[in-house]
Design a protein around this motif. Sequence first.
Motif, PDB file in Angstrom:
ATOM      1  N   LEU A  91      -4.714   2.160 -10.098  1.00  0.00           N
ATOM      2  CA  LEU A  91      -4.602   2.167  -8.647  1.00  0.00           C
ATOM      3  C   LEU A  91      -5.752   1.390  -8.041  1.00  0.00           C
ATOM      4  CD1 LEU A  91      -6.755   4.370  -7.171  1.00  0.00           C
ATOM      5  CD2 LEU A  91      -5.241   5.975  -8.304  1.00  0.00           C
ATOM      6  N   ALA A  92      -5.475   0.805  -6.909  1.00  0.00           N
ATOM      7  CA  ALA A  92      -6.477   0.067  -6.143  1.00  0.00           C
ATOM      8  C   ALA A  92      -6.397   0.557  -4.709  1.00  0.00           C
ATOM      9  CB  ALA A  92      -6.229  -1.431  -6.228  1.00  0.00           C
ATOM     10  N   ALA A  93      -7.528   1.001  -4.186  1.00  0.00           N
ATOM     11  CA  ALA A  93      -7.544   1.578  -2.846  1.00  0.00           C
ATOM     12  C   ALA A  93      -8.578   0.869  -1.982  1.00  0.00           C
ATOM     13  CB  ALA A  93      -7.857   3.072  -2.914  1.00  0.00           C
ATOM     14  N   MET A  94      -8.179   0.465  -0.782  1.00  0.00           N
ATOM     15  CA  MET A  94      -9.112  -0.096   0.185  1.00  0.00           C
ATOM     16  C   MET A  94      -9.768   1.063   0.928  1.00  0.00           C
ATOM     17  SD  MET A  94      -9.077  -3.335  -0.256  1.00  0.00           S
ATOM     18  CE  MET A  94     -10.141  -3.699   1.152  1.00  0.00           C
ATOM     19  N   LEU A  95     -11.064   1.249   0.702  1.00  0.00           N
ATOM     20  CA  LEU A  95     -11.790   2.341   1.334  1.00  0.00           C
ATOM     21  C   LEU A  95     -12.380   1.931   2.675  1.00  0.00           C
ATOM     22  CD1 LEU A  95     -13.651   3.751  -1.799  1.00  0.00           C
ATOM     23  CD2 LEU A  95     -11.365   4.291  -0.933  1.00  0.00           C
TER      24      LEU A  95
ATOM     25  N   GLY B 252       4.026  -0.335  -6.773  1.00  0.00           N
ATOM     26  CA  GLY B 252       4.274  -0.424  -5.342  1.00  0.00           C
ATOM     27  C   GLY B 252       3.008  -0.169  -4.556  1.00  0.00           C
ATOM     28  N   SER B 253       3.158  -0.134  -3.247  1.00  0.00           N
ATOM     29  CA  SER B 253       2.020   0.089  -2.356  1.00  0.00           C
ATOM     30  C   SER B 253       2.344   1.204  -1.377  1.00  0.00           C
ATOM     31  CB  SER B 253       1.662  -1.197  -1.612  1.00  0.00           C
ATOM     32  OG  SER B 253       2.757  -1.629  -0.815  1.00  0.00           O
ATOM     33  N   LEU B 254       1.308   1.914  -0.949  1.00  0.00           N
ATOM     34  CA  LEU B 254       1.434   3.038  -0.042  1.00  0.00           C
ATOM     35  C   LEU B 254       0.385   2.905   1.055  1.00  0.00           C
ATOM     36  CD1 LEU B 254       1.644   5.805  -2.810  1.00  0.00           C
ATOM     37  CD2 LEU B 254       3.585   4.819  -1.582  1.00  0.00           C
ATOM     38  N   LEU B 255       0.497   3.737   2.066  1.00  0.00           N
ATOM     39  CA  LEU B 255      -0.485   3.795   3.156  1.00  0.00           C
ATOM     40  C   LEU B 255      -0.684   2.420   3.791  1.00  0.00           C
ATOM     41  CD1 LEU B 255      -3.147   6.100   1.433  1.00  0.00           C
ATOM     42  CD2 LEU B 255      -1.277   6.770   2.952  1.00  0.00           C
ATOM     43  N   ASP B 256       0.426   1.807   4.141  1.00  0.00           N
ATOM     44  CA  ASP B 256       0.387   0.492   4.792  1.00  0.00           C
ATOM     45  C   ASP B 256      -0.330  -0.556   3.952  1.00  0.00           C
ATOM     46  OD1 ASP B 256       1.774   1.426   7.053  1.00  0.00           O
ATOM     47  OD2 ASP B 256      -0.082   2.142   7.978  1.00  0.00           O
ATOM     48  N   GLY B 257      -0.174  -0.452   2.631  1.00  0.00           N
ATOM     49  CA  GLY B 257      -0.764  -1.439   1.739  1.00  0.00           C
ATOM     50  C   GLY B 257      -2.195  -1.164   1.335  1.00  0.00           C
TER      51      GLY B 257
END
Length: 199
Positions: free
Chosen positions: A85-89, A29-34
């Motif tokens: 996990l993949a995070a947009m920084l 799933g996704s968190l923090l507005d994607g």
Amino acid sequence: GPVWQWDPGAYDRDTRPTTLDSLELGYKGSLLDGRLQLAAAAFWMKQKNRIFNVDNPAAWDDPTLPGTLVLSGPPLRSRGAELSLAAMLGEATRLNVGASWVDAQWGASDFYAQHPSLPDLAGRTPTGVPRTMWSANLDHRFSAWLSGRIGYERVADYFISLDNARKGGGHGLGNLSLTLTPPAWPRFSAELVVSNLFD
């Protein structure tokens, strides 16, 4: 046509159909507005009659015999977990992280009594199976035509002998790459890759 590994001059095959029982539970799933994408899983599996290639001890005294025995081996139980996990920084920066843990063991079986020349592997770990692995990559787009990635992966030592007396093969590997895509030629790209940064 014939498959080379079953050449009767080199291999002596005595196998039964391999079966696999498995169970896997996971989340994606996704968190923090994607901005953060997460995937996690845990698994358990048990294999029976797994293909098992071993040296033929009889061939040591008689070179006319096949040098390898292809057998239905003892049961193999494995369990483990995976996380990614993949995070947009930022607008142009993305971090990818992955990790896994595996615990695999040969089970008890009459296989060892049938092949007394082979070591009893019950409770031991198969060769070539690292217990842990992890990786991290940082991607950044500097402009419309230039992007880069820096990454590192780590693989733990694993057993390299059937009796689990020796371990090896663990390594860390760092990589750096730059990709150039000229706006005038969007179908063309050039990439510079530097591997094994830290050795």
